[in-house]
Design an enzyme around this catalytic site. Sequence first.
Site, PDB file in Angstrom:
ATOM      1  N   THR A  22       0.806  -1.223   0.000  1.00 40.49           N
ATOM      2  CA  THR A  22       0.000   0.000   0.000  1.00 40.49           C
ATOM      3  C   THR A  22       0.837   1.271   0.000  1.00 40.49           C
ATOM      4  O   THR A  22       0.310   2.358   0.224  1.00 40.49           O
ATOM      5  CB  THR A  22      -0.959   0.030   1.212  1.00 40.49           C
ATOM      6  OG1 THR A  22      -0.195   0.058   2.428  1.00 40.49           O
ATOM      7  CG2 THR A  22      -1.874  -1.199   1.199  1.00 40.49           C
ATOM      8  N   ASP A  48      -0.045  -4.941   3.494  1.00 40.30           N
ATOM      9  CA  ASP A  48       1.209  -4.438   4.058  1.00 40.30           C
ATOM     10  C   ASP A  48       1.188  -2.913   4.075  1.00 40.30           C
ATOM     11  O   ASP A  48       1.006  -2.272   3.036  1.00 40.30           O
ATOM     12  CB  ASP A  48       2.389  -4.939   3.208  1.00 40.30           C
ATOM     13  CG  ASP A  48       3.717  -4.507   3.790  1.00 40.30           C
ATOM     14  OD1 ASP A  48       4.204  -5.219   4.687  1.00 40.30           O
ATOM     15  OD2 ASP A  48       4.257  -3.470   3.371  1.00 40.30           O
ATOM     16  N   TYR A  53       4.675   5.118   5.384  1.00 41.86           N
ATOM     17  CA  TYR A  53       3.977   5.167   4.101  1.00 41.86           C
ATOM     18  C   TYR A  53       2.835   6.193   4.117  1.00 41.86           C
ATOM     19  O   TYR A  53       2.430   6.676   3.058  1.00 41.86           O
ATOM     20  CB  TYR A  53       3.352   3.809   3.745  1.00 41.86           C
ATOM     21  CG  TYR A  53       4.311   2.665   3.567  1.00 41.86           C
ATOM     22  CD1 TYR A  53       5.687   2.858   3.487  1.00 41.86           C
ATOM     23  CD2 TYR A  53       3.833   1.357   3.490  1.00 41.86           C
ATOM     24  CE1 TYR A  53       6.554   1.787   3.348  1.00 41.86           C
ATOM     25  CE2 TYR A  53       4.689   0.282   3.340  1.00 41.86           C
ATOM     26  CZ  TYR A  53       6.045   0.497   3.280  1.00 41.86           C
ATOM     27  OH  TYR A  53       6.897  -0.573   3.136  1.00 41.86           O
ATOM     28  N   HIS A 113      11.285  -1.613  10.819  1.00 39.46           N
ATOM     29  CA  HIS A 113      11.339  -1.267   9.390  1.00 39.46           C
ATOM     30  C   HIS A 113      12.763  -1.290   8.839  1.00 39.46           C
ATOM     31  O   HIS A 113      12.994  -1.790   7.735  1.00 39.46           O
ATOM     32  CB  HIS A 113      10.708   0.108   9.181  1.00 39.46           C
ATOM     33  CG  HIS A 113      10.171   0.322   7.803  1.00 39.46           C
ATOM     34  ND1 HIS A 113       9.134   1.182   7.532  1.00 39.46           N
ATOM     35  CD2 HIS A 113      10.525  -0.216   6.604  1.00 39.46           C
ATOM     36  CE1 HIS A 113       8.875   1.162   6.224  1.00 39.46           C
ATOM     37  NE2 HIS A 113       9.708   0.329   5.653  1.00 39.46           N
ATOM     38  N   SER A 159      12.703  -6.021   8.999  1.00 38.12           N
ATOM     39  CA  SER A 159      12.732  -5.729   7.567  1.00 38.12           C
ATOM     40  C   SER A 159      14.089  -5.132   7.232  1.00 38.12           C
ATOM     41  O   SER A 159      14.660  -4.386   8.041  1.00 38.12           O
ATOM     42  CB  SER A 159      11.606  -4.737   7.241  1.00 38.12           C
ATOM     43  OG  SER A 159      11.591  -4.417   5.864  1.00 38.12           O
ATOM     44  N   ASN A 160      14.611  -5.478   6.075  1.00 36.20           N
ATOM     45  CA  ASN A 160      15.895  -4.938   5.609  1.00 36.20           C
ATOM     46  C   ASN A 160      17.062  -5.326   6.517  1.00 36.20           C
ATOM     47  O   ASN A 160      18.000  -4.548   6.698  1.00 36.20           O
ATOM     48  CB  ASN A 160      15.820  -3.410   5.481  1.00 36.20           C
ATOM     49  CG  ASN A 160      14.799  -2.971   4.452  1.00 36.20           C
ATOM     50  OD1 ASN A 160      14.888  -3.311   3.279  1.00 36.20           O
ATOM     51  ND2 ASN A 160      13.796  -2.216   4.900  1.00 36.20           N
ATOM     52  N   GLY A 211      10.563  -5.708  -8.841  1.00 43.15           N
ATOM     53  CA  GLY A 211      11.559  -4.650  -9.034  1.00 43.15           C
ATOM     54  C   GLY A 211      11.077  -3.248  -8.728  1.00 43.15           C
ATOM     55  O   GLY A 211      11.814  -2.276  -8.911  1.00 43.15           O
ATOM     56  N   PRO A 213       8.706  -1.235 -10.212  1.00 46.46           N
ATOM     57  CA  PRO A 213       8.441  -0.241 -11.248  1.00 46.46           C
ATOM     58  C   PRO A 213       7.284   0.669 -10.837  1.00 46.46           C
ATOM     59  O   PRO A 213       6.349   0.216 -10.184  1.00 46.46           O
ATOM     60  CB  PRO A 213       8.057  -1.082 -12.477  1.00 46.46           C
ATOM     61  CG  PRO A 213       7.581  -2.382 -11.922  1.00 46.46           C
ATOM     62  CD  PRO A 213       8.370  -2.603 -10.663  1.00 46.46           C
ATOM     63  N   LYS A 265      -5.210  -7.873 -10.778  1.00 45.28           N
ATOM     64  CA  LYS A 265      -5.733  -9.186 -11.177  1.00 45.28           C
ATOM     65  C   LYS A 265      -4.611 -10.049 -11.763  1.00 45.28           C
ATOM     66  O   LYS A 265      -4.506 -11.246 -11.480  1.00 45.28           O
ATOM     67  CB  LYS A 265      -6.860  -9.002 -12.203  1.00 45.28           C
ATOM     68  CG  LYS A 265      -7.700 -10.250 -12.451  1.00 45.28           C
ATOM     69  CD  LYS A 265      -8.878  -9.950 -13.351  1.00 45.28           C
ATOM     70  CE  LYS A 265     -10.081  -9.546 -12.543  1.00 45.28           C
ATOM     71  NZ  LYS A 265     -11.308  -9.471 -13.367  1.00 45.28           N
ATOM     72  N   GLU A 266      -3.778  -9.413 -12.581  1.00 43.66           N
ATOM     73  CA  GLU A 266      -2.637 -10.102 -13.185  1.00 43.66           C
ATOM     74  C   GLU A 266      -1.697 -10.619 -12.099  1.00 43.66           C
ATOM     75  O   GLU A 266      -1.255 -11.781 -12.141  1.00 43.66           O
ATOM     76  CB  GLU A 266      -1.895  -9.100 -14.085  1.00 43.66           C
ATOM     77  CG  GLU A 266      -0.588  -9.586 -14.668  1.00 43.66           C
ATOM     78  CD  GLU A 266       0.170  -8.435 -15.345  1.00 43.66           C
ATOM     79  OE1 GLU A 266       1.403  -8.432 -15.255  1.00 43.66           O
ATOM     80  OE2 GLU A 266      -0.476  -7.553 -15.954  1.00 43.66           O
ATOM     81  N   ASN A 267      -1.407  -9.787 -11.099  1.00 40.42           N
ATOM     82  CA  ASN A 267      -0.477 -10.180 -10.043  1.00 40.42           C
ATOM     83  C   ASN A 267      -0.989 -11.383  -9.256  1.00 40.42           C
ATOM     84  O   ASN A 267      -0.249 -12.338  -9.014  1.00 40.42           O
ATOM     85  CB  ASN A 267      -0.224  -9.004  -9.095  1.00 40.42           C
ATOM     86  CG  ASN A 267       0.590  -7.896  -9.734  1.00 40.42           C
ATOM     87  OD1 ASN A 267       1.251  -8.110 -10.751  1.00 40.42           O
ATOM     88  ND2 ASN A 267       0.545  -6.709  -9.150  1.00 40.42           N
TER      89      ASN A 267
END
Length: 316
Positions: A22, A48, A53, A113, A159-160, A211, A213, A265-267
């Site tokens: 999100t 998430d 954020y 985080h 995380s990280n 990645g 994008p 939907k693709e994901n």
Amino acid sequence: MKYNQVIRLNSGATIPIMGFGTYSAQNDREETKQAVQMALKMGYRHFDTAKIYGSEPAVGEALTRAIQSQMIDREDIFLTSKLWSSDHHDPVSALHQTLETLGMEYVDMYLVHWPVKLKPWATYAVPNEDDFERLDLETTWVGMEKCLDMGLCRSIGVSNFSTKKIQRLVDFASVPPAVNQVEMHPMWRQTKLREFCGDHKIHVSAYSPIGGPGNSWGSTAVINHPIIQSIAHKHRATPAQVALRWGLSKGSSVIAKSFNKGRMKENIGAVDLRLDDCDLCDIERMEEWKIMRGEFFVNETTSPYRTIEDLWDDEI
């Protein structure tokens, strides 16, 4: 529903393999709310967010509305938020604030985080040189464990974190991290980290699994890579689906972020794709490149990390 396949964590909780990210640079509350509502209708159950954020209010509102309308039960949702670097001095208060912002009684996962501590006023993504403090991870983790004891969250993680930082943590932690959420995709495969976390029963959750994008720091290098394109063509799939399926094939959950209905939907359709051994071998031949490097946490004067290599313990 097949999209809700889950993995059991060392905490006993289960995490759905398909996550919905999100983070949005625009952070438009209405757009985020509508995207979460649409994601719920498509079958996403793992969401998430993070204090930094700015999406917690919209996410909380959308989920609350779905629960109140009896579209879903709270127990069916896996909700992650994160301790920002300016809140290391008091994780309990930080999580209380997050829960108030979300309108929730608990989160399913609360993550540190970044392995970075900032002064309490540094509530922005890119710190200034004088914002850094010395990280005392033991004290931070005691606070995280207290969040767990108080029932404010169901699991805690990081995380990280590099292999070395996870090792330091498990050496003193009373409760080991259940998750390490890191950048992971076919061009940053995290082989060493995945093996180490596997040995310690720590689940690796992949952010930027295609990645990133569309993000200011993201890249189309993964989905434009000839190997990924070729595999997608072979399976009549999309490059994004190939990248996501690769992450799932490694036993990770993947957190895909798109507010576009077609791509959402693709994901989620990546769950149906099957990659063969040749595909996986081809991906192993791809060059590696870490996209989210965290340069903003590195400086030569006040940060504990004087170089990028210090931040990632040479795992870069």
